[in-house]
Design an enzyme around this catalytic site. Structure first.
Site, mmCIF file in Angstrom:
data_model
loop_
_atom_site.group_PDB
_atom_site.id
_atom_site.type_symbol
_atom_site.label_atom_id
_atom_site.label_comp_id
_atom_site.label_asym_id
_atom_site.label_seq_id
_atom_site.Cartn_x
_atom_site.Cartn_y
_atom_site.Cartn_z
ATOM 1 N N SER A 126 0.855 -1.197 0.000
ATOM 2 C CA SER A 126 0.000 0.000 0.000
ATOM 3 C C SER A 126 0.883 1.237 0.000
ATOM 4 O O SER A 126 1.963 1.243 0.596
ATOM 5 C CB SER A 126 -0.874 0.000 1.248
ATOM 6 O OG SER A 126 -1.444 1.276 1.442
ATOM 7 N N TYR A 150 -1.745 -1.299 10.461
ATOM 8 C CA TYR A 150 -2.105 -1.820 9.131
ATOM 9 C C TYR A 150 -0.960 -1.554 8.141
ATOM 10 O O TYR A 150 -0.502 -2.463 7.438
ATOM 11 C CB TYR A 150 -3.419 -1.173 8.655
ATOM 12 C CG TYR A 150 -3.654 -1.298 7.171
ATOM 13 C CD1 TYR A 150 -4.082 -2.497 6.612
ATOM 14 C CD2 TYR A 150 -3.407 -0.212 6.322
ATOM 15 C CE1 TYR A 150 -4.271 -2.604 5.238
ATOM 16 C CE2 TYR A 150 -3.596 -0.317 4.957
ATOM 17 C CZ TYR A 150 -4.023 -1.507 4.413
ATOM 18 O OH TYR A 150 -4.201 -1.615 3.071
HETATM 19 N N1 LIG Z 1 -8.649 -0.633 -2.137
HETATM 20 C C1 LIG Z 1 -7.645 0.208 -2.045
HETATM 21 O O1 LIG Z 1 -7.815 1.427 -2.179
HETATM 22 C C2 LIG Z 1 -6.252 -0.294 -1.807
HETATM 23 C C3 LIG Z 1 -5.187 0.612 -1.820
HETATM 24 C C4 LIG Z 1 -3.899 0.148 -1.569
HETATM 25 C C5 LIG Z 1 -3.699 -1.193 -1.304
HETATM 26 N N2 LIG Z 1 -4.754 -2.057 -1.295
HETATM 27 C C6 LIG Z 1 -4.509 -3.471 -1.008
HETATM 28 O O2 LIG Z 1 -5.054 -4.256 -2.049
HETATM 29 C C7 LIG Z 1 -5.604 -5.451 -1.515
HETATM 30 C C8 LIG Z 1 -7.046 -5.596 -1.935
HETATM 31 O O3 LIG Z 1 -7.801 -4.487 -1.423
HETATM 32 P P1 LIG Z 1 -9.388 -4.493 -1.451
HETATM 33 O O4 LIG Z 1 -9.825 -3.087 -1.367
HETATM 34 O O5 LIG Z 1 -9.858 -5.348 -2.544
HETATM 35 O O6 LIG Z 1 -9.709 -5.182 -0.037
HETATM 36 P P2 LIG Z 1 -11.007 -5.993 0.422
HETATM 37 O O7 LIG Z 1 -11.099 -5.863 1.896
HETATM 38 O O8 LIG Z 1 -12.179 -5.593 -0.401
HETATM 39 O O9 LIG Z 1 -10.664 -7.499 0.027
HETATM 40 C C9 LIG Z 1 -9.838 -8.302 0.803
HETATM 41 C C10 LIG Z 1 -10.236 -9.753 0.571
HETATM 42 O O10 LIG Z 1 -9.429 -10.569 1.426
HETATM 43 C C11 LIG Z 1 -10.245 -11.586 1.969
HETATM 44 N N3 LIG Z 1 -9.681 -12.061 3.230
HETATM 45 C C12 LIG Z 1 -9.506 -11.369 4.387
HETATM 46 N N4 LIG Z 1 -9.002 -12.157 5.320
HETATM 47 C C13 LIG Z 1 -8.850 -13.394 4.766
HETATM 48 C C14 LIG Z 1 -8.363 -14.634 5.251
HETATM 49 N N5 LIG Z 1 -7.958 -14.788 6.527
HETATM 50 N N6 LIG Z 1 -8.325 -15.681 4.390
HETATM 51 C C15 LIG Z 1 -8.759 -15.545 3.102
HETATM 52 N N7 LIG Z 1 -9.227 -14.389 2.593
HETATM 53 C C16 LIG Z 1 -9.276 -13.325 3.426
HETATM 54 C C17 LIG Z 1 -11.602 -10.954 2.131
HETATM 55 O O11 LIG Z 1 -12.648 -11.941 2.181
HETATM 56 C C18 LIG Z 1 -11.702 -10.047 0.926
HETATM 57 O O12 LIG Z 1 -12.346 -10.700 -0.143
HETATM 58 C C19 LIG Z 1 -5.407 -5.388 -0.020
HETATM 59 O O13 LIG Z 1 -4.228 -6.090 0.322
HETATM 60 C C20 LIG Z 1 -5.229 -3.927 0.255
HETATM 61 O O14 LIG Z 1 -4.456 -3.687 1.398
HETATM 62 C C21 LIG Z 1 -6.017 -1.635 -1.539
#
Ligand SMILES: NC(=O)c1ccc[n+]([C@@H]2O[C@H](COP(=O)([O-])OP(=O)(O)OC[C@H]3O[C@@H](n4cnc5c(N)ncnc54)[C@H](O)[C@@H]3O)[C@@H](O)[C@H]2O)c1
Length: 345
Positions: A126, A150
């Protein structure tokens, strides 16, 4: 099959989340065979429209369950790891759970990746790993000073990956800006999306402070970046770390964009004071120079996608349903802090 992609069989760990719900259909459309390994915390209906496709396999698995995860990754050539307790409040709700998923499980994932001989591993870190910086250009060389657990654990995972690697396989780290725009598993707890939905539903946006900068990335460019990182040659990505962002804007500017884009001058913007004036911004020139990646989709496009989806009835109960708000879902779920040893072994 006539596939011309480098790694036709891809697993997306955490592929049922916000980013995955847009990425997985794009990969399928491009001809990939996709395995989604996810706990489906936000519902199992995400891919209902795609079920007929034989090239999609969904496996309900907790990433802390090594036996089950290793089995889920069998035969896969590339892995994109998105699974996460993915924002500050959700992490802080239960820090032990947060650490077990966002950090401890990372070692499990690397073992599962290595034991399956996965050829390319893409880790979603991130841009929040940088913390708040005064300097105008926050590049990949800028020292990381994460401000929350986080973000700290995101950085720790990067360090683990750099030191342990994935055997013979290649790895690459992505530091995305905050993603915006519609996706089938929608998050409404991210800046642009929150402001847009409040403008649409309440005709009123509350902006706390407003001068804070936020780095943004349209979901379509997030998807394009992962597709590119999957398909470029080894020497282009292996061992590298890339920021991926597009427009850095203040929250007040985003609120104005939302109002003008929705085209309703009746939308009120209420500026309210806050103590939290932290500004984040990133420079993403390196991925352009190294890989030719140029973002093409703006914040305005993201607002348009949310408006269209809302007007088509694709965002029911936008202000109240827990599925749109990670913190509300995590509060309702009460996941176990420690996964008891896998029952299958
Ligand atoms: N959305 C953003 O703006 C953004 C920005 C920077 C980085 N990221 C990173 O990108 C990735 C995806 O982000 P997102 O917005 O899609 O997040 P999200 O929370 O929508 O999705 C995360 C997924 O991980 C799954 N998950 C959580 N714990 C789990 C476990 N113990 N076992 C199996 N699955 C599990 C959840 O069910 C979910 O489907 C993340 O790592 C996030 O940190 C996102």
């Amino acid at each position: 099959m006539g596939m011309s992609v480098r790694f036709p069989r891809v697993a997306v760990i955490g592929g049922a989340g916000y980013v995955g719900s847009a990425l997985v259909p794009a990969l399928l459309a491009a001809g990939y065979e996709v395995t989604v390994a996810d706990l489906f915390l936000f519902g199992e209906q995400v891919f209902d429209g795609l079920k007929a496709r034989s090239s999609l396999r969904t496996v309900k698995v907790d990433i802390r369950d090594e036996a089950a995860l290793t089995a889920a990754l069998r035969g896969v050539e590339a892995v994109i790891h998105l699974a996460c307790i993915s924002n500050d409040p959700s992490f802080e709700l239960n820090p032990r759970l947060g650490k077990s998923v966002n950090y401890d499980a990372f070692f499990t994932i690397l073992r599962a990746v290595r034991s399956n001989g996965v050829k390319r591993f893409i880790y979603a870190s991130s841009s929040s790993v940088y913390g708040v910086k005064d300097q105008p250009e926050v590049t990949e060389e800028t020292p990381c000073e994460p401000l929350t657990d986080y973000s700290r654990y995101k950085l720790f995972c990067e360090q683990v990956l750099r030191s342990e690697g994935v055997g013979e396989g290649e790895w690459v780290i992505v530091r995305p800006a905050t993603v915006c725009g519609y996706a089938p598993r929608l998050r409404l707890d991210l800046t642009v999306n929150i402001l847009a939905i409040h403008a649409l539903v309440n005709k009123r946006i509350r902006v706390f402070g407003g001068a804070q900068l936020r780095p943004n990335l349209n979901m379509k460019d997030m998807v394009a970046a992962y597709r590119l990182l999957l398909d470029v040659p080894r020497e282009a990505v292996h061992g590298k770390t890339f920021n991926v962002g597009y427009q850095n804007r203040t929250v007040a500017e985003i609120a104005e964009l939302v109002r003008s884009r929705i085209g309703d001058p009746g939308i009120a913007i209420a500026m309210e004071p806050t103590d939290d004036l932290r500004s984040y911004h990133i420079n993403s020139d390196w991925i352009r120079r190294a890989l030719g990646f140029v973002p093409r989709w703006t914040i305005e496009d993201a607002i348009d996608s949310l408006c269209a989806a809302y007007r088509e009835g694709k965002i029911p109960e936008p202000l109240t349903h827990p599925r749109y708000y990670n913190i509300k879902t995590m509060q309702a779920l009460k996941l176990e802090e420690q996964l008891v040893a896998s029952s299958r072994s």
